[in-house]
Design a protein around this motif. Sequence first.
Motif, PDB file in Angstrom:
ATOM      1  N   PRO A 116      30.782  33.033 -22.859  1.00 40.42           N
ATOM      2  CA  PRO A 116      29.962  32.161 -23.714  1.00 40.42           C
ATOM      3  C   PRO A 116      29.318  31.021 -22.933  1.00 40.42           C
ATOM      4  CG  PRO A 116      32.067  32.634 -24.768  1.00 40.42           C
ATOM      5  CD  PRO A 116      32.142  33.182 -23.362  1.00 40.42           C
ATOM      6  N   SER A 117      29.990  30.567 -21.866  1.00 38.44           N
ATOM      7  CA  SER A 117      29.466  29.469 -21.056  1.00 38.44           C
ATOM      8  C   SER A 117      29.945  29.649 -19.612  1.00 38.44           C
ATOM      9  CB  SER A 117      29.970  28.122 -21.589  1.00 38.44           C
ATOM     10  OG  SER A 117      29.627  27.086 -20.701  1.00 38.44           O
ATOM     11  N   ILE A 118      29.072  29.315 -18.667  1.00 40.42           N
ATOM     12  CA  ILE A 118      29.466  29.332 -17.253  1.00 40.42           C
ATOM     13  C   ILE A 118      29.559  27.906 -16.711  1.00 40.42           C
ATOM     14  CG2 ILE A 118      28.597  31.653 -16.772  1.00 40.42           C
ATOM     15  CD1 ILE A 118      26.107  30.296 -15.479  1.00 40.42           C
ATOM     16  N   ASP A 119      29.621  26.934 -17.600  1.00 44.99           N
ATOM     17  CA  ASP A 119      29.677  25.524 -17.193  1.00 44.99           C
ATOM     18  C   ASP A 119      30.870  25.239 -16.277  1.00 44.99           C
ATOM     19  OD1 ASP A 119      27.371  25.000 -18.593  1.00 44.99           O
ATOM     20  OD2 ASP A 119      28.385  24.071 -20.308  1.00 44.99           O
ATOM     21  N   ALA A 120      32.035  25.808 -16.568  1.00 48.19           N
ATOM     22  CA  ALA A 120      33.222  25.560 -15.738  1.00 48.19           C
ATOM     23  C   ALA A 120      33.008  26.091 -14.328  1.00 48.19           C
ATOM     24  CB  ALA A 120      34.460  26.192 -16.372  1.00 48.19           C
ATOM     25  N   GLU A 121      32.449  27.283 -14.209  1.00 47.57           N
ATOM     26  CA  GLU A 121      32.193  27.870 -12.894  1.00 47.57           C
ATOM     27  C   GLU A 121      31.174  27.044 -12.118  1.00 47.57           C
ATOM     28  OE1 GLU A 121      34.209  30.888 -15.247  1.00 47.57           O
ATOM     29  OE2 GLU A 121      32.451  29.679 -15.712  1.00 47.57           O
ATOM     30  N   LEU A 122      30.131  26.594 -12.790  1.00 52.44           N
ATOM     31  CA  LEU A 122      29.130  25.762 -12.136  1.00 52.44           C
ATOM     32  C   LEU A 122      29.743  24.443 -11.655  1.00 52.44           C
ATOM     33  CD1 LEU A 122      26.043  26.268 -14.485  1.00 52.44           C
ATOM     34  CD2 LEU A 122      26.418  27.268 -12.214  1.00 52.44           C
ATOM     35  N   SER A 123      30.588  23.866 -12.470  1.00 56.22           N
ATOM     36  CA  SER A 123      31.215  22.593 -12.134  1.00 56.22           C
ATOM     37  C   SER A 123      32.150  22.729 -10.934  1.00 56.22           C
ATOM     38  CB  SER A 123      31.980  22.069 -13.349  1.00 56.22           C
ATOM     39  OG  SER A 123      32.645  20.889 -13.041  1.00 56.22           O
ATOM     40  N   GLU A 124      32.909  23.803 -10.868  1.00 57.27           N
ATOM     41  CA  GLU A 124      33.893  24.002  -9.806  1.00 57.27           C
ATOM     42  C   GLU A 124      33.271  24.444  -8.487  1.00 57.27           C
ATOM     43  OE1 GLU A 124      36.733  26.743 -11.406  1.00 57.27           O
ATOM     44  OE2 GLU A 124      37.280  25.384 -13.036  1.00 57.27           O
ATOM     45  N   ALA A 125      32.070  24.974  -8.526  1.00 58.29           N
ATOM     46  CA  ALA A 125      31.459  25.561  -7.328  1.00 58.29           C
ATOM     47  C   ALA A 125      30.952  24.489  -6.367  1.00 58.29           C
ATOM     48  CB  ALA A 125      30.311  26.473  -7.735  1.00 58.29           C
ATOM     49  N   ASP A 126      31.158  24.752  -5.080  1.00 61.15           N
ATOM     50  CA  ASP A 126      30.555  23.941  -4.033  1.00 61.15           C
ATOM     51  C   ASP A 126      29.160  24.459  -3.705  1.00 61.15           C
ATOM     52  OD1 ASP A 126      32.889  22.260  -3.448  1.00 61.15           O
ATOM     53  OD2 ASP A 126      33.782  24.142  -2.747  1.00 61.15           O
ATOM     54  N   LEU A 127      28.961  25.743  -3.947  1.00 62.42           N
ATOM     55  CA  LEU A 127      27.683  26.405  -3.694  1.00 62.42           C
ATOM     56  C   LEU A 127      27.448  27.415  -4.802  1.00 62.42           C
ATOM     57  CD1 LEU A 127      25.244  27.251  -1.848  1.00 62.42           C
ATOM     58  CD2 LEU A 127      26.829  28.909  -0.815  1.00 62.42           C
ATOM     59  N   VAL A 128      26.240  27.418  -5.349  1.00 58.88           N
ATOM     60  CA  VAL A 128      25.870  28.396  -6.369  1.00 58.88           C
ATOM     61  C   VAL A 128      24.725  29.238  -5.815  1.00 58.88           C
ATOM     62  CG1 VAL A 128      24.983  28.749  -8.724  1.00 58.88           C
ATOM     63  CG2 VAL A 128      26.574  26.856  -8.246  1.00 58.88           C
ATOM     64  N   ILE A 129      24.848  30.528  -6.004  1.00 60.59           N
ATOM     65  CA  ILE A 129      23.759  31.453  -5.688  1.00 60.59           C
ATOM     66  C   ILE A 129      23.339  32.044  -7.022  1.00 60.59           C
ATOM     67  CG2 ILE A 129      23.075  33.523  -4.423  1.00 60.59           C
ATOM     68  CD1 ILE A 129      25.354  32.813  -2.402  1.00 60.59           C
ATOM     69  N   THR A 130      22.104  31.798  -7.405  1.00 60.16           N
ATOM     70  CA  THR A 130      21.658  32.132  -8.756  1.00 60.16           C
ATOM     71  C   THR A 130      20.354  32.906  -8.744  1.00 60.16           C
ATOM     72  OG1 THR A 130      21.150  31.188 -10.947  1.00 60.16           O
ATOM     73  CG2 THR A 130      20.428  29.923  -9.014  1.00 60.16           C
ATOM     74  N   HIS A 131      20.116  33.596  -9.819  1.00 61.84           N
ATOM     75  CA  HIS A 131      18.825  34.244 -10.034  1.00 61.84           C
ATOM     76  C   HIS A 131      17.816  33.166 -10.427  1.00 61.84           C
ATOM     77  CE1 HIS A 131      18.880  34.202 -14.581  1.00 61.84           C
ATOM     78  NE2 HIS A 131      20.056  33.702 -14.245  1.00 61.84           N
ATOM     79  N   GLY A 132      16.587  33.550 -10.616  1.00 63.71           N
ATOM     80  CA  GLY A 132      15.543  32.578 -10.924  1.00 63.71           C
ATOM     81  C   GLY A 132      15.393  32.308 -12.403  1.00 63.71           C
ATOM     82  N   GLY A 133      16.461  31.869 -13.036  1.00 66.76           N
ATOM     83  CA  GLY A 133      16.426  31.586 -14.462  1.00 66.76           C
ATOM     84  C   GLY A 133      16.661  30.121 -14.770  1.00 66.76           C
ATOM     85  N   ALA A 134      16.965  29.855 -16.017  1.00 68.31           N
ATOM     86  CA  ALA A 134      17.113  28.480 -16.502  1.00 68.31           C
ATOM     87  C   ALA A 134      18.266  27.729 -15.848  1.00 68.31           C
ATOM     88  CB  ALA A 134      17.289  28.480 -18.015  1.00 68.31           C
ATOM     89  N   THR A 135      19.228  28.436 -15.277  1.00 68.31           N
ATOM     90  CA  THR A 135      20.336  27.783 -14.591  1.00 68.31           C
ATOM     91  C   THR A 135      19.839  26.857 -13.490  1.00 68.31           C
ATOM     92  OG1 THR A 135      21.782  29.659 -15.078  1.00 68.31           O
ATOM     93  CG2 THR A 135      22.476  28.209 -13.297  1.00 68.31           C
ATOM     94  N   VAL A 136      18.688  27.153 -12.923  1.00 64.92           N
ATOM     95  CA  VAL A 136      18.121  26.327 -11.859  1.00 64.92           C
ATOM     96  C   VAL A 136      17.928  24.888 -12.337  1.00 64.92           C
ATOM     97  CG1 VAL A 136      16.089  25.994 -10.382  1.00 64.92           C
ATOM     98  CG2 VAL A 136      17.060  28.284 -10.687  1.00 64.92           C
ATOM     99  N   PHE A 137      17.474  24.700 -13.574  1.00 65.82           N
ATOM    100  CA  PHE A 137      17.298  23.343 -14.119  1.00 65.82           C
ATOM    101  C   PHE A 137      18.629  22.595 -14.127  1.00 65.82           C
ATOM    102  CE2 PHE A 137      13.531  25.096 -16.472  1.00 65.82           C
ATOM    103  CZ  PHE A 137      12.589  24.361 -15.787  1.00 65.82           C
ATOM    104  N   SER A 138      19.677  23.264 -14.588  1.00 62.89           N
ATOM    105  CA  SER A 138      20.999  22.650 -14.646  1.00 62.89           C
ATOM    106  C   SER A 138      21.490  22.265 -13.260  1.00 62.89           C
ATOM    107  CB  SER A 138      21.987  23.615 -15.308  1.00 62.89           C
ATOM    108  OG  SER A 138      23.290  23.103 -15.279  1.00 62.89           O
ATOM    109  N   LEU A 139      21.274  23.133 -12.284  1.00 64.45           N
ATOM    110  CA  LEU A 139      21.720  22.864 -10.913  1.00 64.45           C
ATOM    111  C   LEU A 139      20.959  21.684 -10.301  1.00 64.45           C
ATOM    112  CD1 LEU A 139      22.034  26.569  -9.807  1.00 64.45           C
ATOM    113  CD2 LEU A 139      23.916  24.972 -10.257  1.00 64.45           C
ATOM    114  N   LEU A 140      19.670  21.608 -10.570  1.00 66.77           N
ATOM    115  CA  LEU A 140      18.888  20.463 -10.098  1.00 66.77           C
ATOM    116  C   LEU A 140      19.388  19.173 -10.745  1.00 66.77           C
ATOM    117  CD1 LEU A 140      15.296  21.986 -10.044  1.00 66.77           C
ATOM    118  CD2 LEU A 140      16.530  21.061  -8.065  1.00 66.77           C
TER     119      LEU A 140
END
Length: 156
Positions: free
Chosen positions: A55-79
């Motif tokens: 349902p959410s990947i917020d925990a994974e994003l928060s714990e990560a030192d490095l994220v490798i992502t596709h070109g979707g909306a997650t990019v806004f969150s990472l920025l």
Amino acid sequence: MRAVIFVTVGTTHFDALIRSVDDLVSGGELAGPVVYQIGAGQYEPLNGRFFRFKPSIDAELSEADLVITHGGATVFSLLAQHKRFVAVANTSLDGNHQAKFLAFLGERSSMVWTDDTTTLGACVSRVLSREPARLEAPSLASDLLAYMGVCDNRSA
């Protein structure tokens, strides 16, 4: 550098990205641990833990030192979170819209992106050697409206 790495492809499939990261880990070019969100893809990575959807990947994003992502909306969150990340366009999707989107954001930020998974190792090295990406434009609102083809009727 040993870092917690999170790889996410969203709701579609992007086996080329998952396989590329898995190969970098097995070849010793990336040191995990690695967590993969593989979406609807068929390739299941051998080097790390994976899941398809949550349902959410917020925990994974928060714990990560490095994220490798596709070109979707997650990019806004990472920025917004000032995370270290590499965005990779999934060119197999209709209209190559992810490459267009990433090129658009790349002109307005210091983010690292590619549309070629064979350059991923070099992109990761570049990201790990500098500060996290930041938006350089004061506001993306008007740029995004123009990108999406929405006209602003307030000026009429």
